[in-house]
Write a protein that holds these residues in place. Structure first.
Motif, PDB file in Angstrom:
ATOM      1  N   ARG A  86      52.895  36.861  40.556  1.00 50.37           N
ATOM      2  CA  ARG A  86      51.559  37.224  41.650  1.00 50.37           C
ATOM      3  C   ARG A  86      50.646  37.934  41.612  1.00 50.37           C
ATOM      4  O   ARG A  86      51.296  39.148  41.207  1.00 50.37           O
ATOM      5  CB  ARG A  86      52.157  36.644  43.175  1.00 50.37           C
ATOM      6  N   ILE A  87      49.699  37.385  42.246  1.00 48.91           N
ATOM      7  CA  ILE A  87      48.670  38.458  42.450  1.00 48.91           C
ATOM      8  C   ILE A  87      47.555  38.501  43.855  1.00 48.91           C
ATOM      9  O   ILE A  87      47.322  38.146  44.568  1.00 48.91           O
ATOM     10  CB  ILE A  87      47.800  38.819  41.676  1.00 48.91           C
ATOM     11  N   ASP A  88      48.667  39.586  44.881  1.00 46.52           N
ATOM     12  CA  ASP A  88      47.857  40.075  46.595  1.00 46.52           C
ATOM     13  C   ASP A  88      47.275  40.931  46.296  1.00 46.52           C
ATOM     14  O   ASP A  88      46.061  39.883  47.109  1.00 46.52           O
ATOM     15  CB  ASP A  88      49.482  40.501  46.446  1.00 46.52           C
ATOM     16  N   ILE A  89      46.572  40.856  45.209  1.00 46.85           N
ATOM     17  CA  ILE A  89      45.461  41.537  45.842  1.00 46.85           C
ATOM     18  C   ILE A  89      44.388  41.775  44.187  1.00 46.85           C
ATOM     19  O   ILE A  89      44.982  42.261  43.274  1.00 46.85           O
ATOM     20  CB  ILE A  89      45.421  43.426  45.614  1.00 46.85           C
ATOM     21  N   LEU A  90      42.773  41.446  44.226  1.00 47.04           N
ATOM     22  CA  LEU A  90      41.961  41.829  43.418  1.00 47.04           C
ATOM     23  C   LEU A  90      40.377  42.267  43.264  1.00 47.04           C
ATOM     24  O   LEU A  90      40.534  42.216  45.056  1.00 47.04           O
ATOM     25  CB  LEU A  90      41.661  39.949  42.846  1.00 47.04           C
ATOM     26  N   VAL A  91      40.126  43.128  42.402  1.00 49.02           N
ATOM     27  CA  VAL A  91      39.663  44.261  42.435  1.00 49.02           C
ATOM     28  C   VAL A  91      38.497  43.945  41.524  1.00 49.02           C
ATOM     29  O   VAL A  91      38.817  44.161  40.400  1.00 49.02           O
ATOM     30  CB  VAL A  91      39.929  45.539  42.783  1.00 49.02           C
ATOM     31  N   ASN A  92      37.269  43.459  41.811  1.00 46.14           N
ATOM     32  CA  ASN A  92      36.477  42.814  40.787  1.00 46.14           C
ATOM     33  C   ASN A  92      35.489  44.217  40.859  1.00 46.14           C
ATOM     34  O   ASN A  92      34.293  43.922  41.185  1.00 46.14           O
ATOM     35  CB  ASN A  92      35.671  41.903  41.390  1.00 46.14           C
ATOM     36  N   ASN A  93      36.037  45.176  40.200  1.00 44.55           N
ATOM     37  CA  ASN A  93      34.907  46.404  40.232  1.00 44.55           C
ATOM     38  C   ASN A  93      34.617  46.887  38.439  1.00 44.55           C
ATOM     39  O   ASN A  93      32.983  47.363  38.183  1.00 44.55           O
ATOM     40  CB  ASN A  93      36.548  47.386  39.654  1.00 44.55           C
ATOM     41  N   ALA A  94      34.979  45.610  37.193  1.00 46.09           N
ATOM     42  CA  ALA A  94      34.204  46.316  36.130  1.00 46.09           C
ATOM     43  C   ALA A  94      32.899  44.931  35.921  1.00 46.09           C
ATOM     44  O   ALA A  94      32.316  44.261  36.251  1.00 46.09           O
ATOM     45  CB  ALA A  94      34.844  45.812  35.033  1.00 46.09           C
ATOM     46  N   GLY A  95      32.210  46.637  35.808  1.00 49.13           N
ATOM     47  CA  GLY A  95      30.290  46.444  35.353  1.00 49.13           C
ATOM     48  C   GLY A  95      30.315  47.317  34.221  1.00 49.13           C
ATOM     49  O   GLY A  95      30.587  48.031  33.663  1.00 49.13           O
ATOM     50  N   VAL A 116      28.678  40.137  32.348  1.00 50.87           N
ATOM     51  CA  VAL A 116      30.059  40.894  32.896  1.00 50.87           C
ATOM     52  C   VAL A 116      29.920  41.189  34.521  1.00 50.87           C
ATOM     53  O   VAL A 116      30.820  40.890  35.008  1.00 50.87           O
ATOM     54  CB  VAL A 116      29.639  41.939  32.455  1.00 50.87           C
ATOM     55  N   ASN A 117      28.898  41.527  35.105  1.00 55.34           N
ATOM     56  CA  ASN A 117      28.904  41.798  36.685  1.00 55.34           C
ATOM     57  C   ASN A 117      28.888  40.166  37.448  1.00 55.34           C
ATOM     58  O   ASN A 117      29.750  40.504  38.615  1.00 55.34           O
ATOM     59  CB  ASN A 117      27.580  42.467  36.455  1.00 55.34           C
ATOM     60  N   VAL A 118      28.236  39.440  36.640  1.00 51.18           N
ATOM     61  CA  VAL A 118      28.507  38.438  37.786  1.00 51.18           C
ATOM     62  C   VAL A 118      29.626  37.014  37.273  1.00 51.18           C
ATOM     63  O   VAL A 118      30.648  36.746  37.907  1.00 51.18           O
ATOM     64  CB  VAL A 118      27.091  37.840  38.526  1.00 51.18           C
ATOM     65  N   LYS A 119      29.279  36.515  36.028  1.00 49.14           N
ATOM     66  CA  LYS A 119      29.954  35.660  35.630  1.00 49.14           C
ATOM     67  C   LYS A 119      31.511  35.790  35.466  1.00 49.14           C
ATOM     68  O   LYS A 119      32.547  34.721  35.696  1.00 49.14           O
ATOM     69  CB  LYS A 119      29.822  35.357  33.971  1.00 49.14           C
ATOM     70  N   ALA A 120      31.906  36.919  34.871  1.00 49.89           N
ATOM     71  CA  ALA A 120      33.083  37.510  34.601  1.00 49.89           C
ATOM     72  C   ALA A 120      33.824  37.548  35.780  1.00 49.89           C
ATOM     73  O   ALA A 120      35.050  37.202  36.383  1.00 49.89           O
ATOM     74  CB  ALA A 120      33.271  38.798  34.209  1.00 49.89           C
ATOM     75  N   PRO A 121      33.547  37.870  37.101  1.00 48.91           N
ATOM     76  CA  PRO A 121      34.864  37.425  38.284  1.00 48.91           C
ATOM     77  C   PRO A 121      33.883  36.973  38.471  1.00 48.91           C
ATOM     78  O   PRO A 121      35.074  36.226  39.908  1.00 48.91           O
ATOM     79  CB  PRO A 121      33.725  39.115  38.927  1.00 48.91           C
ATOM     80  N   PHE A 122      32.965  35.996  39.151  1.00 44.97           N
ATOM     81  CA  PHE A 122      33.649  34.619  39.622  1.00 44.97           C
ATOM     82  C   PHE A 122      34.281  33.620  38.953  1.00 44.97           C
ATOM     83  O   PHE A 122      35.082  33.090  39.760  1.00 44.97           O
ATOM     84  CB  PHE A 122      31.909  34.016  39.684  1.00 44.97           C
ATOM     85  N   PHE A 123      34.394  33.889  37.869  1.00 46.08           N
ATOM     86  CA  PHE A 123      35.603  32.924  37.049  1.00 46.08           C
ATOM     87  C   PHE A 123      36.944  33.245  37.234  1.00 46.08           C
ATOM     88  O   PHE A 123      38.065  32.874  37.590  1.00 46.08           O
ATOM     89  CB  PHE A 123      35.552  32.488  35.846  1.00 46.08           C
ATOM     90  N   LEU A 124      37.223  34.822  37.454  1.00 46.50           N
ATOM     91  CA  LEU A 124      37.870  35.353  37.815  1.00 46.50           C
ATOM     92  C   LEU A 124      38.534  35.026  39.018  1.00 46.50           C
ATOM     93  O   LEU A 124      39.607  34.331  39.449  1.00 46.50           O
ATOM     94  CB  LEU A 124      38.453  37.068  37.484  1.00 46.50           C
ATOM     95  N   THR A 125      37.817  35.447  39.731  1.00 50.96           N
ATOM     96  CA  THR A 125      38.411  34.917  41.659  1.00 50.96           C
ATOM     97  C   THR A 125      38.395  33.024  41.074  1.00 50.96           C
ATOM     98  O   THR A 125      39.094  32.938  42.128  1.00 50.96           O
ATOM     99  CB  THR A 125      36.898  35.580  42.597  1.00 50.96           C
ATOM    100  N   ALA A 126      37.866  32.512  40.315  1.00 52.68           N
ATOM    101  CA  ALA A 126      37.605  30.674  40.762  1.00 52.68           C
ATOM    102  C   ALA A 126      39.711  30.781  40.248  1.00 52.68           C
ATOM    103  O   ALA A 126      39.862  29.352  40.941  1.00 52.68           O
ATOM    104  CB  ALA A 126      36.797  30.461  39.775  1.00 52.68           C
ATOM    105  N   THR A 127      40.068  31.325  39.235  1.00 50.35           N
ATOM    106  CA  THR A 127      41.136  31.079  38.303  1.00 50.35           C
ATOM    107  C   THR A 127      42.433  31.670  39.720  1.00 50.35           C
ATOM    108  O   THR A 127      43.350  30.773  40.448  1.00 50.35           O
ATOM    109  CB  THR A 127      41.748  31.932  37.207  1.00 50.35           C
ATOM    110  N   ILE A 128      41.963  33.110  40.055  1.00 52.34           N
ATOM    111  CA  ILE A 128      42.847  33.869  41.332  1.00 52.34           C
ATOM    112  C   ILE A 128      42.541  33.111  42.536  1.00 52.34           C
ATOM    113  O   ILE A 128      44.223  32.882  42.915  1.00 52.34           O
ATOM    114  CB  ILE A 128      42.785  35.340  40.634  1.00 52.34           C
ATOM    115  N   ALA A 129      42.254  32.963  43.481  1.00 54.54           N
ATOM    116  CA  ALA A 129      42.060  32.663  44.136  1.00 54.54           C
ATOM    117  C   ALA A 129      43.019  31.619  45.202  1.00 54.54           C
ATOM    118  O   ALA A 129      42.858  31.992  46.312  1.00 54.54           O
ATOM    119  CB  ALA A 129      40.063  32.266  45.012  1.00 54.54           C
ATOM    120  N   PRO A 130      42.549  30.297  44.281  1.00 51.50           N
ATOM    121  CA  PRO A 130      43.449  29.414  44.449  1.00 51.50           C
ATOM    122  C   PRO A 130      44.966  29.249  44.282  1.00 51.50           C
ATOM    123  O   PRO A 130      45.717  29.111  45.170  1.00 51.50           O
ATOM    124  CB  PRO A 130      42.576  28.453  43.358  1.00 51.50           C
TER     125      PRO A 130
END
Length: 256
Positions: A86-95, A116-130
């Motif tokens: 599990r991942i409890d905390i996600l920090v979208n820092n890469a850019g 890198v700055n928008v699409k990557a964190p968008f789809f990372l969040t789309a996977t991890i948040a659910p």
């Protein structure tokens, strides 16, 4: 440290140097098991070794996030495995920060920076948040920037991507907050690692003239803000962008 993240797991993207590294080290010092992620294996291993030497828990997962759903999902899967499921905390820092003027920005540069700055964190969040929702909740912290709200002559492309991340912060807070996932952001000001001679670089110092702080900030300042947002102390904070910029965007100091 007080163990504010004891028992938590965290993925910090772009954490092999600078702000991301400071966040990973601070989270680990507060008890979190951290996945350090970035493009360079050697730098990632060095950060992990430092965390472990200090008594913390960390693993490295290499990732060159290019905006594709495949690489974002792969990082999510590998980090989840490294963190025990599990991942409890996600920090979208890469850019990335190419800063050509608008007329000098090529289509390839535009696409790369947004990928890198928008699409990557968008789809990372789309996977991890659910997945966070299924596991009972979590926290997502995005990185904005002071120049998303204070215009400067160069950097229109970069600042627009950070404006997008701050907008996504509010949208995701509305989407995932009712399901137990808090989403907030930190907006750094002029942040530079301390110089070897104890003085701030000339350009950075000039950019902080007329602010209450009067000088550049350090990566540790951002890490402490991210720690607060990740902790239970911020349990009533949703959809907020925390300015950690020495007063750059909100305050003007007039010298006598």
């Amino acid at each position: 440290m007080s163990g504010r993240l004891h028992g938590k797991t965290a993925l910090v993207t772009g954490s092999t140097s600078n702000i991301g590294q400071a966040i990973a080290e601070t989270f680990a010092a507060e008890g979190a098991h951290v996945v350090v992620s970035g493009r360079t294996v050697e730098r990632g291993a060095a950060v992990v070794d430092g965390i472990r030497a200090a008594g913390g828990r960390a693993d490295f997962v290499a990732a060159d996030l290019d905006g594709s759903t495949e690489l974002s999902r792969r990082l999510a899967e590998q980090a989840t495995t490294a963190l025990g499921g599990r991942i409890d905390i996600l920090v979208n820092n890469a850019g990335v920060y190419p800063s050509p003027g608008t007329a000098d920005t090529t289509e390839n540069t535009f696409d790369h920076v947004y990928a890198v700055n928008v699409k990557a964190p968008f789809f990372l969040t789309a996977t991890i948040a659910p997945a966070m929702v299924v596991s009972g909740g979590g926290t997502i912290i995005n990185l904005g920037s002071w120049i998303s709200r204070l215009g400067v002559p160069a950097g229109a492309l970069y600042s627009s991507t950070k404006g997008a991340m701050e907008t996504l912060t509010r949208a995701w807070a509305a989407e995932f907050g009712p399901q137990g996932v808090r989403v907030n952001a930190v907006s750094p000001g002029v942040i530079l690692p301390p110089s070897t001679d104890g003085t701030a670089p000339h350009l950075g110092q000039i950019m902080m003239h007329g602010t209450p702080a009067g000088t550049v900030g350090s990566p540790a300042a951002i890490a402490h803000a991210a720690l607060w947002l990740a902790s239970d102390e911020a349990s009533f904070v949703h959809g907020t962008v925390v300015d950690v910029d020495g007063g750059r965007t909100g305050v003007a100091v007039v010298a006598a």
